[in-house]
Design an enzyme around this catalytic site. Structure first.
Site, PDB file in Angstrom:
ATOM      1  N   TYR A  36       0.831  -1.216   0.000  1.00 54.03           N
ATOM      2  CA  TYR A  36       0.000   0.000   0.000  1.00 54.03           C
ATOM      3  C   TYR A  36       0.859   1.258   0.000  1.00 54.03           C
ATOM      4  O   TYR A  36       0.564   2.271  -0.601  1.00 54.03           O
ATOM      5  CB  TYR A  36      -0.976  -0.019   1.192  1.00 54.03           C
ATOM      6  CG  TYR A  36      -2.177  -0.866   0.900  1.00 54.03           C
ATOM      7  CD1 TYR A  36      -2.226  -2.212   1.269  1.00 54.03           C
ATOM      8  CD2 TYR A  36      -3.247  -0.346   0.172  1.00 54.03           C
ATOM      9  CE1 TYR A  36      -3.319  -3.006   0.931  1.00 54.03           C
ATOM     10  CE2 TYR A  36      -4.347  -1.138  -0.157  1.00 54.03           C
ATOM     11  CZ  TYR A  36      -4.368  -2.464   0.216  1.00 54.03           C
ATOM     12  OH  TYR A  36      -5.456  -3.246  -0.142  1.00 54.03           O
TER      13      TYR A  36
ATOM     14  N   GLN B  19     -15.143   2.451  -7.775  1.00 49.99           N
ATOM     15  CA  GLN B  19     -14.530   1.322  -7.082  1.00 49.99           C
ATOM     16  C   GLN B  19     -13.089   1.674  -6.713  1.00 49.99           C
ATOM     17  O   GLN B  19     -12.446   0.958  -5.954  1.00 49.99           O
ATOM     18  CB  GLN B  19     -14.494   0.088  -7.977  1.00 49.99           C
ATOM     19  CG  GLN B  19     -15.860  -0.386  -8.435  1.00 49.99           C
ATOM     20  CD  GLN B  19     -15.733  -1.488  -9.455  1.00 49.99           C
ATOM     21  OE1 GLN B  19     -15.552  -2.653  -9.111  1.00 49.99           O
ATOM     22  NE2 GLN B  19     -15.817  -1.118 -10.719  1.00 49.99           N
TER      23      GLN B  19
ATOM     24  N   HIS C 139     -14.924   1.439  -2.203  1.00 49.00           N
ATOM     25  CA  HIS C 139     -13.882   0.589  -1.609  1.00 49.00           C
ATOM     26  C   HIS C 139     -12.898   1.361  -0.742  1.00 49.00           C
ATOM     27  O   HIS C 139     -11.820   0.842  -0.435  1.00 49.00           O
ATOM     28  CB  HIS C 139     -13.120  -0.161  -2.728  1.00 49.00           C
ATOM     29  CG  HIS C 139     -13.996  -1.116  -3.483  1.00 49.00           C
ATOM     30  ND1 HIS C 139     -13.760  -1.472  -4.798  1.00 49.00           N
ATOM     31  CD2 HIS C 139     -15.120  -1.788  -3.112  1.00 49.00           C
ATOM     32  CE1 HIS C 139     -14.697  -2.319  -5.196  1.00 49.00           C
ATOM     33  NE2 HIS C 139     -15.537  -2.529  -4.204  1.00 49.00           N
TER      34      HIS C 139
ATOM     35  N   CYS D 252      -4.795   4.823  20.531  1.00 48.53           N
ATOM     36  CA  CYS D 252      -4.693   3.581  21.331  1.00 48.53           C
ATOM     37  C   CYS D 252      -3.412   2.807  21.034  1.00 48.53           C
ATOM     38  O   CYS D 252      -3.163   1.770  21.640  1.00 48.53           O
ATOM     39  CB  CYS D 252      -5.905   2.674  21.058  1.00 48.53           C
ATOM     40  SG  CYS D 252      -5.825   1.835  19.468  1.00 48.53           S
TER      41      CYS D 252
HETATM   42  C1  BV8 Z   1     -17.783  -8.959  -0.027  1.00 41.00           C
HETATM   43  C2  BV8 Z   1      -9.900  -2.093  -2.416  1.00 41.00           C
HETATM   44  C3  BV8 Z   1     -19.144 -10.031   1.583  1.00 41.00           C
HETATM   45  C4  BV8 Z   1      -8.630  -2.733  -1.981  1.00 41.00           C
HETATM   46  C5  BV8 Z   1     -11.051  -3.736  -3.810  1.00 41.00           C
HETATM   47  C6  BV8 Z   1     -14.710 -15.996  -3.337  1.00 41.00           C
HETATM   48  C7  BV8 Z   1     -14.073 -15.825  -2.107  1.00 41.00           C
HETATM   49  C8  BV8 Z   1     -14.186 -14.639  -1.375  1.00 41.00           C
HETATM   50  C9  BV8 Z   1     -14.928 -13.580  -1.879  1.00 41.00           C
HETATM   51  C10 BV8 Z   1     -15.534 -13.763  -3.109  1.00 41.00           C
HETATM   52  C11 BV8 Z   1     -15.448 -14.934  -3.830  1.00 41.00           C
HETATM   53  N1  BV8 Z   1     -16.156 -14.789  -4.990  1.00 41.00           N
HETATM   54  C12 BV8 Z   1     -16.684 -13.550  -5.014  1.00 41.00           C
HETATM   55  C13 BV8 Z   1     -16.327 -12.936  -3.871  1.00 41.00           C
HETATM   56  C14 BV8 Z   1     -16.685 -11.615  -3.495  1.00 41.00           C
HETATM   57  C15 BV8 Z   1     -15.478 -10.715  -3.735  1.00 41.00           C
HETATM   58  C16 BV8 Z   1     -15.197 -10.631  -5.227  1.00 41.00           C
HETATM   59  O1  BV8 Z   1     -15.936  -9.985  -5.932  1.00 41.00           O
HETATM   60  N2  BV8 Z   1     -14.102 -11.271  -5.675  1.00 41.00           N
HETATM   61  C17 BV8 Z   1     -13.771 -11.223  -7.098  1.00 41.00           C
HETATM   62  C18 BV8 Z   1     -12.242 -11.249  -7.264  1.00 41.00           C
HETATM   63  C19 BV8 Z   1     -14.433 -12.432  -7.770  1.00 41.00           C
HETATM   64  N3  BV8 Z   1     -15.900  -9.440  -3.232  1.00 41.00           N
HETATM   65  C20 BV8 Z   1     -15.619  -9.119  -1.962  1.00 41.00           C
HETATM   66  O2  BV8 Z   1     -14.939  -9.794  -1.225  1.00 41.00           O
HETATM   67  C21 BV8 Z   1     -16.254  -7.824  -1.480  1.00 41.00           C
HETATM   68  N4  BV8 Z   1     -16.843  -8.039  -0.189  1.00 41.00           N
HETATM   69  O3  BV8 Z   1     -18.237  -9.637  -0.901  1.00 41.00           O
HETATM   70  O4  BV8 Z   1     -18.133  -9.071   1.289  1.00 41.00           O
HETATM   71  C22 BV8 Z   1     -19.467  -9.872   3.014  1.00 41.00           C
HETATM   72  C23 BV8 Z   1     -20.723  -9.349   3.367  1.00 41.00           C
HETATM   73  C24 BV8 Z   1     -21.032  -9.250   4.712  1.00 41.00           C
HETATM   74  C25 BV8 Z   1     -20.107  -9.615   5.703  1.00 41.00           C
HETATM   75  C26 BV8 Z   1     -18.844 -10.104   5.319  1.00 41.00           C
HETATM   76  C27 BV8 Z   1     -18.513 -10.225   3.969  1.00 41.00           C
HETATM   77  C28 BV8 Z   1     -15.201  -6.741  -1.351  1.00 41.00           C
HETATM   78  C29 BV8 Z   1     -14.631  -6.428  -2.714  1.00 41.00           C
HETATM   79  C30 BV8 Z   1     -13.753  -5.180  -2.610  1.00 41.00           C
HETATM   80  C31 BV8 Z   1     -12.299  -5.566  -2.780  1.00 41.00           C
HETATM   81  N5  BV8 Z   1     -11.483  -4.356  -2.747  1.00 41.00           N
HETATM   82  N6  BV8 Z   1     -10.302  -2.630  -3.713  1.00 41.00           N
HETATM   83  C32 BV8 Z   1      -7.475  -2.270  -2.815  1.00 41.00           C
HETATM   84  O5  BV8 Z   1      -7.664  -1.547  -3.808  1.00 41.00           O
HETATM   85  O6  BV8 Z   1      -6.344  -2.610  -2.449  1.00 41.00           O
HETATM   86  S1  BV8 Z   1     -11.500  -4.320  -5.316  1.00 41.00           S
HETATM   87  C33 BV8 Z   1     -10.417  -3.804  -6.521  1.00 41.00           C
HETATM   88  O7  BV8 Z   1     -10.934  -4.352  -7.725  1.00 41.00           O
HETATM   89  C34 BV8 Z   1     -10.337  -2.330  -6.787  1.00 41.00           C
HETATM   90  O8  BV8 Z   1     -11.192  -1.538  -6.012  1.00 41.00           O
HETATM   91  C35 BV8 Z   1     -10.759  -2.266  -8.253  1.00 41.00           C
HETATM   92  O9  BV8 Z   1     -11.288  -1.073  -8.622  1.00 41.00           O
HETATM   93  C36 BV8 Z   1     -11.750  -3.338  -8.233  1.00 41.00           C
HETATM   94  C37 BV8 Z   1     -12.398  -3.825  -9.456  1.00 41.00           C
HETATM   95  O10 BV8 Z   1     -11.464  -3.953 -10.459  1.00 41.00           O
HETATM   96  P1  BV8 Z   1     -11.611  -2.936 -11.693  1.00 41.00           P
HETATM   97  O11 BV8 Z   1     -11.759  -1.559 -11.143  1.00 41.00           O
HETATM   98  O12 BV8 Z   1     -12.656  -3.406 -12.602  1.00 41.00           O
HETATM   99  O13 BV8 Z   1     -10.170  -3.027 -12.297  1.00 41.00           O
HETATM  100  P2  BV8 Z   1      -9.608  -4.168 -13.258  1.00 41.00           P
HETATM  101  O14 BV8 Z   1      -8.125  -4.016 -13.298  1.00 41.00           O
HETATM  102  O15 BV8 Z   1     -10.218  -5.480 -12.892  1.00 41.00           O
HETATM  103  O16 BV8 Z   1     -10.205  -3.789 -14.693  1.00 41.00           O
HETATM  104  C38 BV8 Z   1      -9.802  -2.596 -15.343  1.00 41.00           C
HETATM  105  C39 BV8 Z   1     -10.708  -2.459 -16.551  1.00 41.00           C
HETATM  106  O17 BV8 Z   1     -10.409  -1.227 -17.200  1.00 41.00           O
HETATM  107  C40 BV8 Z   1     -10.501  -3.557 -17.592  1.00 41.00           C
HETATM  108  O18 BV8 Z   1     -11.769  -3.989 -18.069  1.00 41.00           O
HETATM  109  C41 BV8 Z   1      -9.717  -2.852 -18.716  1.00 41.00           C
HETATM  110  O19 BV8 Z   1     -10.075  -3.353 -19.990  1.00 41.00           O
HETATM  111  C42 BV8 Z   1     -10.201  -1.434 -18.573  1.00 41.00           C
HETATM  112  N7  BV8 Z   1      -9.224  -0.418 -19.000  1.00 41.00           N
HETATM  113  C43 BV8 Z   1      -7.866  -0.435 -18.827  1.00 41.00           C
HETATM  114  N8  BV8 Z   1      -7.354   0.721 -19.305  1.00 41.00           N
HETATM  115  C44 BV8 Z   1      -8.401   1.467 -19.766  1.00 41.00           C
HETATM  116  C45 BV8 Z   1      -9.595   0.745 -19.577  1.00 41.00           C
HETATM  117  N9  BV8 Z   1     -10.807   1.212 -19.943  1.00 41.00           N
HETATM  118  C46 BV8 Z   1     -10.842   2.438 -20.517  1.00 41.00           C
HETATM  119  N10 BV8 Z   1      -9.736   3.200 -20.724  1.00 41.00           N
HETATM  120  C47 BV8 Z   1      -8.510   2.740 -20.379  1.00 41.00           C
HETATM  121  N11 BV8 Z   1      -7.403   3.499 -20.614  1.00 41.00           N
HETATM  122 ZN    ZN Z   2      -6.770   3.204  17.857  1.00 44.14          ZN
END
Ligand code: BV8
Ligand code: ZN
Length: 251
Positions: free
Chosen positions: A72, A106, A126, A161
């Site tokens: 990070y 996001q 997020h 803390c």
């Molecule tokens: C939840 C913060 C429930 C951190 C992020 C199996 C096991 C465990 C969990 C899961 C599972 N299956 C599904 C899940 C749920 C999981 C999930 O979705 N997993 C995915 C991988 C399948 N989700 C979660 O865990 C969420 N929480 O479900 O909790 C719960 C409920 C109650 C109580 C307890 C629990 C939490 C998800 C949040 C994760 N945190 N970020 C950090 O950043 O370090 S997510 C992370 O991915 C970023 O925020 C990012 O933004 C996000 C999504 O990715 P994208 O933004 O789409 O980025 P990516 O690189 O993928 O794509 C880029 C796109 O841009 C591409 O399409 C590309 O073509 C395009 N592009 C590139 N350049 C350009 C462009 N387009 C236009 N112009 C350009 N120049």
């Molecule tokens: Zn504290």
């Protein structure tokens, strides 16, 4: 404008967006790529051979807080040198100049907030790289300083803390802020148009905001370099870079 986007598609997309009383804009890492921020699943998405899904988890932080803060801290330093690009700026102007535009991101890079006239209009699903949260007492604070992750003893500590602070972002397996998520879905249910920019549509529940809007009858416009799971629900899917296409769609 690049050749793969037809003027007809741009006009169709503009008409859907301009005629909508409310528009939600859902953005992902792709909108910041043109600012130099690596996307998650693109070429620059890996860091020291770790995948984001491995490090952006509570378990990774519990196991090795130093390694997670090293990642990070690296991202924070990289993003601190990045500026909002033409896509962020065009959306900020649009949201300021007309009513009914709601920005839902996001991304944790803070670039929409940096571009916004009123930061309060940006819903950050997020969290933010530039905020820390204390696992011990819950205190959150803005934090832009560089991170010394050379040892556990140099990691940021809570001045209330003394616990080791964490980045105030939502990790995989963690719930999103219920107010931010609830507000996003409430907007998706009632919006007349949804503009989706630069997301792979893989991460849930964020990606469902677009499908909820489409199911509720909203016109869906997508901007991406490639097709995504959202493309099949889009009225228009424009292939190209956000910094090139978004300014021609809004304002
Ligand atoms: C939840 C913060 C429930 C951190 C992020 C199996 C096991 C465990 C969990 C899961 C599972 N299956 C599904 C899940 C749920 C999981 C999930 O979705 N997993 C995915 C991988 C399948 N989700 C979660 O865990 C969420 N929480 O479900 O909790 C719960 C409920 C109650 C109580 C307890 C629990 C939490 C998800 C949040 C994760 N945190 N970020 C950090 O950043 O370090 S997510 C992370 O991915 C970023 O925020 C990012 O933004 C996000 C999504 O990715 P994208 O933004 O789409 O980025 P990516 O690189 O993928 O794509 C880029 C796109 O841009 C591409 O399409 C590309 O073509 C395009 N592009 C590139 N350049 C350009 C462009 N387009 C236009 N112009 C350009 N120049
Ligand atoms: Zn504290």
């Amino acid at each position: 404008m690049n050749a793969s986007v037809s003027p007809h598609d741009i006009q169709t997309a503009r008409r859907s967006l301009d005629s909508a009383a409310t528009v939600i804009v859902l953005t992902g890492a792709g909108i910041s790529a043109d600012s130099g921020v690596p996307t998650f699943r693109g070429r620059g998405g890996l860091w020291k051979n770790h995948r984001p899904e491995e490090l952006a988890t509570p378990a990774a932080f519990a196991r090795d807080p130093r390694l997670v803060w090293e990642w990070y801290g690296w991202r924070r330093a990289l993003v601190a040198a990045c500026r909002p690009n033409e896509a962020h700026l065009a959306l900020a102007r649009w949201a300021a100049d007309r009513s009914g535009v709601h920005l839902i991101t996001q991304n944790v890079d803070g670039l929409h907030v940096a571009a916004a006239r009123d930061a309060g209009t940006v819903l950050e699903l997020h969290g933010s790289l530039f905020r820390t949260r204390c696992p011990g007492c819950g205190a959150t604070r803005e934090s832009r300083e560089s991170i010394d992750a050379s040892s556990e003893s140099t990691l940021p500590r809570c001045d209330r803390c003394g616990d080791t602070l964490r980045p105030d972002v939502v990790w995989f397996g963690e719930p999103l802020d219920s107010h931010v998520l609830g507000r996003s879905f409430e907007l998706a249910e009632q919006t007349e148009a949804c503009l989706v920019v630069g997301t792979s549509g893989v991460v849930q529940p964020a990606a469902s905001i677009a499908s909820v809007a489409a199911r509720a009858g909203a016109a869906l416009v997508e901007v991406n370099l490639e097709p995504t799971p959202i493309t099949t629900s889009a009225n228009v899917s424009l292939r190209g870079r956000a910094a090139e296409i978004v300014p021609s769609l809004v304002g």
